[in-house]
Design a protein around this motif. Structure first.
Motif, PDB file in Angstrom:
ATOM      1  N   ARG A 179       0.830  -1.217   0.000  1.00  0.00           N
ATOM      2  CA  ARG A 179       0.000   0.000   0.000  1.00  0.00           C
ATOM      3  C   ARG A 179       0.856   1.254   0.000  1.00  0.00           C
ATOM      4  NH1 ARG A 179      -4.421  -0.585   4.631  1.00  0.00           N
ATOM      5  NH2 ARG A 179      -4.856   1.537   3.878  1.00  0.00           N
ATOM      6  N   VAL A 180       2.091   1.139   0.443  1.00  0.00           N
ATOM      7  CA  VAL A 180       3.081   2.206   0.315  1.00  0.00           C
ATOM      8  C   VAL A 180       4.390   1.573  -0.117  1.00  0.00           C
ATOM      9  CG1 VAL A 180       2.043   3.774   2.010  1.00  0.00           C
ATOM     10  CG2 VAL A 180       3.722   2.071   2.755  1.00  0.00           C
ATOM     11  N   ARG A 181       5.225   2.361  -0.777  1.00  0.00           N
ATOM     12  CA  ARG A 181       6.545   1.873  -1.173  1.00  0.00           C
ATOM     13  C   ARG A 181       7.603   2.228  -0.141  1.00  0.00           C
ATOM     14  NH1 ARG A 181       7.964   3.787  -7.035  1.00  0.00           N
ATOM     15  NH2 ARG A 181       7.111   5.764  -6.256  1.00  0.00           N
ATOM     16  N   HIS A 182       7.310   3.249   0.667  1.00  0.00           N
ATOM     17  CA  HIS A 182       8.272   3.705   1.669  1.00  0.00           C
ATOM     18  C   HIS A 182       7.527   4.003   2.967  1.00  0.00           C
ATOM     19  CE1 HIS A 182      11.146   4.232  -1.619  1.00  0.00           C
ATOM     20  NE2 HIS A 182      10.187   4.856  -2.264  1.00  0.00           N
ATOM     21  N   ALA A 183       8.075   3.546   4.080  1.00  0.00           N
ATOM     22  CA  ALA A 183       7.520   3.840   5.402  1.00  0.00           C
ATOM     23  C   ALA A 183       8.671   4.223   6.329  1.00  0.00           C
ATOM     24  CB  ALA A 183       6.772   2.639   5.960  1.00  0.00           C
ATOM     25  N   LEU A 184       8.491   5.318   7.042  1.00  0.00           N
ATOM     26  CA  LEU A 184       9.522   5.792   7.965  1.00  0.00           C
ATOM     27  C   LEU A 184       8.901   5.921   9.352  1.00  0.00           C
ATOM     28  CD1 LEU A 184      12.406   6.857   8.430  1.00  0.00           C
ATOM     29  CD2 LEU A 184      11.548   9.158   7.886  1.00  0.00           C
ATOM     30  N   ARG A 185       9.446   5.151  10.305  1.00  0.00           N
ATOM     31  CA  ARG A 185       8.951   5.143  11.681  1.00  0.00           C
ATOM     32  C   ARG A 185       9.994   5.798  12.571  1.00  0.00           C
ATOM     33  NH1 ARG A 185       7.802  -0.797   9.700  1.00  0.00           N
ATOM     34  NH2 ARG A 185       9.753  -0.128   8.747  1.00  0.00           N
ATOM     35  N   VAL A 186       9.603   6.883  13.215  1.00  0.00           N
ATOM     36  CA  VAL A 186      10.545   7.703  13.972  1.00  0.00           C
ATOM     37  C   VAL A 186      10.189   7.663  15.451  1.00  0.00           C
ATOM     38  CG1 VAL A 186      11.516  10.000  14.295  1.00  0.00           C
ATOM     39  CG2 VAL A 186      10.921   9.203  11.984  1.00  0.00           C
ATOM     40  N   CYS A 187      11.163   7.314  16.275  1.00  0.00           N
ATOM     41  CA  CYS A 187      11.017   7.328  17.735  1.00  0.00           C
ATOM     42  C   CYS A 187      11.549   8.646  18.283  1.00  0.00           C
ATOM     43  CB  CYS A 187      11.795   6.162  18.336  1.00  0.00           C
ATOM     44  SG  CYS A 187      12.021   6.247  20.130  1.00  0.00           S
ATOM     45  N   VAL A 188      10.776   9.252  19.173  1.00  0.00           N
ATOM     46  CA  VAL A 188      11.211  10.468  19.863  1.00  0.00           C
ATOM     47  C   VAL A 188      11.805  10.043  21.203  1.00  0.00           C
ATOM     48  CG1 VAL A 188      10.523  12.731  20.724  1.00  0.00           C
ATOM     49  CG2 VAL A 188       9.329  11.716  18.756  1.00  0.00           C
ATOM     50  N   ALA A 189      13.100  10.182  21.341  1.00  0.00           N
ATOM     51  CA  ALA A 189      13.800   9.701  22.527  1.00  0.00           C
ATOM     52  C   ALA A 189      13.550  10.610  23.725  1.00  0.00           C
ATOM     53  CB  ALA A 189      15.298   9.621  22.250  1.00  0.00           C
ATOM     54  N   SER A 190      13.389   9.976  24.894  1.00  0.00           N
ATOM     55  CA  SER A 190      13.265  10.707  26.153  1.00  0.00           C
ATOM     56  C   SER A 190      13.695   9.787  27.277  1.00  0.00           C
ATOM     57  CB  SER A 190      11.823  11.177  26.379  1.00  0.00           C
ATOM     58  OG  SER A 190      10.984  10.058  26.646  1.00  0.00           O
ATOM     59  N   GLU A 191      13.893  10.335  28.476  1.00  0.00           N
ATOM     60  CA  GLU A 191      14.334   9.529  29.607  1.00  0.00           C
ATOM     61  C   GLU A 191      13.290   8.484  29.987  1.00  0.00           C
ATOM     62  OE1 GLU A 191      15.363  12.049  32.822  1.00  0.00           O
ATOM     63  OE2 GLU A 191      17.132  12.906  31.831  1.00  0.00           O
ATOM     64  N   GLU A 192      11.998   8.789  29.769  1.00  0.00           N
ATOM     65  CA  GLU A 192      10.930   7.873  30.161  1.00  0.00           C
ATOM     66  C   GLU A 192      10.457   7.006  29.002  1.00  0.00           C
ATOM     67  OE1 GLU A 192       7.789  10.195  31.755  1.00  0.00           O
ATOM     68  OE2 GLU A 192       8.937  10.931  33.464  1.00  0.00           O
ATOM     69  N   GLY A 193      10.980   7.225  27.818  1.00  0.00           N
ATOM     70  CA  GLY A 193      10.493   6.513  26.644  1.00  0.00           C
ATOM     71  C   GLY A 193      10.798   5.026  26.697  1.00  0.00           C
ATOM     72  N   PRO A 194       9.920   4.188  26.141  1.00  0.00           N
ATOM     73  CA  PRO A 194      10.134   2.743  26.154  1.00  0.00           C
ATOM     74  C   PRO A 194      11.232   2.316  25.185  1.00  0.00           C
ATOM     75  CG  PRO A 194       8.196   3.280  24.861  1.00  0.00           C
ATOM     76  CD  PRO A 194       8.664   4.568  25.474  1.00  0.00           C
ATOM     77  N   SER A 195      12.088   1.404  25.617  1.00  0.00           N
ATOM     78  CA  SER A 195      13.202   0.968  24.772  1.00  0.00           C
ATOM     79  C   SER A 195      12.716   0.247  23.524  1.00  0.00           C
ATOM     80  CB  SER A 195      14.135   0.057  25.571  1.00  0.00           C
ATOM     81  OG  SER A 195      13.433  -1.093  26.036  1.00  0.00           O
ATOM     82  N   GLU A 196      11.560  -0.445  23.623  1.00  0.00           N
ATOM     83  CA  GLU A 196      11.084  -1.206  22.466  1.00  0.00           C
ATOM     84  C   GLU A 196      10.674  -0.315  21.310  1.00  0.00           C
ATOM     85  OE1 GLU A 196       9.818  -1.187  25.549  1.00  0.00           O
ATOM     86  OE2 GLU A 196       7.673  -1.676  25.587  1.00  0.00           O
ATOM     87  N   LEU A 197      10.304   0.933  21.596  1.00  0.00           N
ATOM     88  CA  LEU A 197       9.937   1.837  20.507  1.00  0.00           C
ATOM     89  C   LEU A 197      11.165   2.168  19.660  1.00  0.00           C
ATOM     90  CD1 LEU A 197       7.350   3.342  19.517  1.00  0.00           C
ATOM     91  CD2 LEU A 197       8.267   5.369  20.653  1.00  0.00           C
ATOM     92  N   ALA A 198      12.284   2.455  20.319  1.00  0.00           N
ATOM     93  CA  ALA A 198      13.521   2.730  19.588  1.00  0.00           C
ATOM     94  C   ALA A 198      13.985   1.507  18.810  1.00  0.00           C
ATOM     95  CB  ALA A 198      14.599   3.198  20.557  1.00  0.00           C
ATOM     96  N   GLU A 199      13.752   0.327  19.383  1.00  0.00           N
ATOM     97  CA  GLU A 199      14.184  -0.900  18.721  1.00  0.00           C
ATOM     98  C   GLU A 199      13.419  -1.153  17.425  1.00  0.00           C
ATOM     99  OE1 GLU A 199      13.557  -3.713  21.785  1.00  0.00           O
ATOM    100  OE2 GLU A 199      15.274  -3.053  22.991  1.00  0.00           O
ATOM    101  N   GLU A 200      12.155  -0.707  17.367  1.00  0.00           N
ATOM    102  CA  GLU A 200      11.348  -0.924  16.169  1.00  0.00           C
ATOM    103  C   GLU A 200      11.399   0.255  15.200  1.00  0.00           C
ATOM    104  OE1 GLU A 200       7.538  -2.637  16.308  1.00  0.00           O
ATOM    105  OE2 GLU A 200       7.952  -3.908  18.054  1.00  0.00           O
ATOM    106  N   ALA A 201      12.035   1.347  15.614  1.00  0.00           N
ATOM    107  CA  ALA A 201      12.074   2.554  14.791  1.00  0.00           C
ATOM    108  C   ALA A 201      13.119   2.448  13.683  1.00  0.00           C
ATOM    109  CB  ALA A 201      12.356   3.770  15.663  1.00  0.00           C
ATOM    110  N   ASP A 202      12.882   3.200  12.616  1.00  0.00           N
ATOM    111  CA  ASP A 202      13.876   3.349  11.564  1.00  0.00           C
ATOM    112  C   ASP A 202      14.849   4.477  11.883  1.00  0.00           C
ATOM    113  OD1 ASP A 202      12.569   1.424   9.791  1.00  0.00           O
ATOM    114  OD2 ASP A 202      11.022   2.947   9.567  1.00  0.00           O
ATOM    115  N   LEU A 203      14.407   5.396  12.732  1.00  0.00           N
ATOM    116  CA  LEU A 203      15.194   6.586  13.044  1.00  0.00           C
ATOM    117  C   LEU A 203      14.806   7.058  14.434  1.00  0.00           C
ATOM    118  CD1 LEU A 203      17.196   8.514  11.441  1.00  0.00           C
ATOM    119  CD2 LEU A 203      15.221  10.004  11.118  1.00  0.00           C
ATOM    120  N   VAL A 204      15.751   7.610  15.170  1.00  0.00           N
ATOM    121  CA  VAL A 204      15.498   8.163  16.497  1.00  0.00           C
ATOM    122  C   VAL A 204      15.908   9.627  16.501  1.00  0.00           C
ATOM    123  CG1 VAL A 204      16.074   8.015  18.959  1.00  0.00           C
ATOM    124  CG2 VAL A 204      15.909   5.928  17.590  1.00  0.00           C
TER     125      VAL A 204
END
Length: 280
Positions: free
Chosen positions: A234-259
């Motif tokens: 349905r798309v040719r390109h997908a970009l998933r961006v994690c916004v880093a913070s002290e309280e942010g979950p580590s799994e979000l960064a692990e699944e992100a394409d960019l932080v």
């Protein structure tokens, strides 16, 4: 793309590479953004959240240039629009169950959760006792969701213990619980997630690319929805961006394409989406 946290020196080059497919055809690109912790800094009291004017100005221009722009929030869509204060973008609220389209007046609520609103609100009223008020736990009515916040409570440990008890009562009542950054949400026992809301919002969109930016565990569903769209063509390109913070979950960064680093990093990303040369 391998998830990595770019250094300040390398961030513009990395952003330029990651954003190039989105900038190639803006009319066929979706820009999807969480609000709290992403566009608006996290604050002690949820009602005090606001999007800085510099970020808001960028979003207005993003809406003019890109084909599909939406803010995706656990808040009601009307509250999300109040915080962002832009009428030319859409709002996917209550974790995907409300859609307030750009220029719209009334949000459309998912019929699967409509009938649960009264029961959820009744649960919230019953839970609002003297002990919670003493502990300074704040209760937020989100329509089909009720949220219990303990951020900033004088004794956060005691407040969390009281909310653990509420979570147990909710589950015993057949309701669902979802934990976020110092918040418990009590929800109906139906599918409620940002990913489902995004898939519904973009169901008939003609897209080449999509971007999602978020900072919390609730944003994992949105990441996975973009992955689903990519896998299905349905798309040719997908970009998933994690916004880093002290309280942010580590799994979000692990699944992100960019932080990116905090709300300032998000603002910089929006600037690069609009820049004539994203590497400068």
């Amino acid at each position: 793309m391998t998830p990595a946290r770019p250094t300040a020196e390398a961030s513009d080059a990395r952003l330029a590479e990651a954003l190039a497919p989105l900038r190639a055809d803006p009319a066929r690109t979706a820009i999807l953004l969480d609000i709290d912790g992403t566009l608006a800094p996290i604050v002690r009291y949820a009602d005090d959240a606001h999007v800085p004017e510099t970020t808001r100005s960028l979003l207005i221009e993003i809406a003019r240039r890109y084909g599909y722009v939406a803010c995706v929030s656990g808040r009601r869509s009307s509250d999300a629009r109040r915080i962002v204060s832009i009428g030319t973008i859409s709002y996917i609220g209550s974790h995907g169950t409300e859609l307030l389209r750009a220029g719209g007046i009334e949000p459309v609520l998912d019929p699967a959760v409509r009938d649960w609103g009264r029961r959820i609100q009744a649960f919230g009223r019953d839970a609002d006792n003297a002990e919670l008020r003493r502990l300074r736990v704040r209760i937020e009515d989100k329509g089909s969701i009720v949220a219990f916040h303990w951020r900033g409570a004088p004794d956060e440990e005691a407040a969390r213990a009281a909310i653990d008890t509420i979570a147990g009562r909710a589950e015993q009542s057949g309701l669902r619980t979802h934990w976020g950054r110092k918040v418990l949400e009590v929800r109906p026992p139906v599918r409620m997630d940002k990913g489902a809301g995004i898939l519904s919002f973009l169901e008939h969109a003609e897209l080449d690319a999509a971007l999602y930016v978020g900072d919390d565990v609730t944003d994992l569903d949105a990441f996975r929805a973009l992955g689903e769209m990519l896998a299905e063509g349905r798309v040719r390109h997908a970009l998933r961006v994690c916004v880093a913070s002290e309280e942010g979950p580590s799994e979000l960064a692990e699944e992100a394409d960019l932080v990116v680093d905090g709300t300032d990093g998000v603002r910089h990303l929006l600037e690069r989406l609009l820049a004539d040369d994203p590497a400068t």
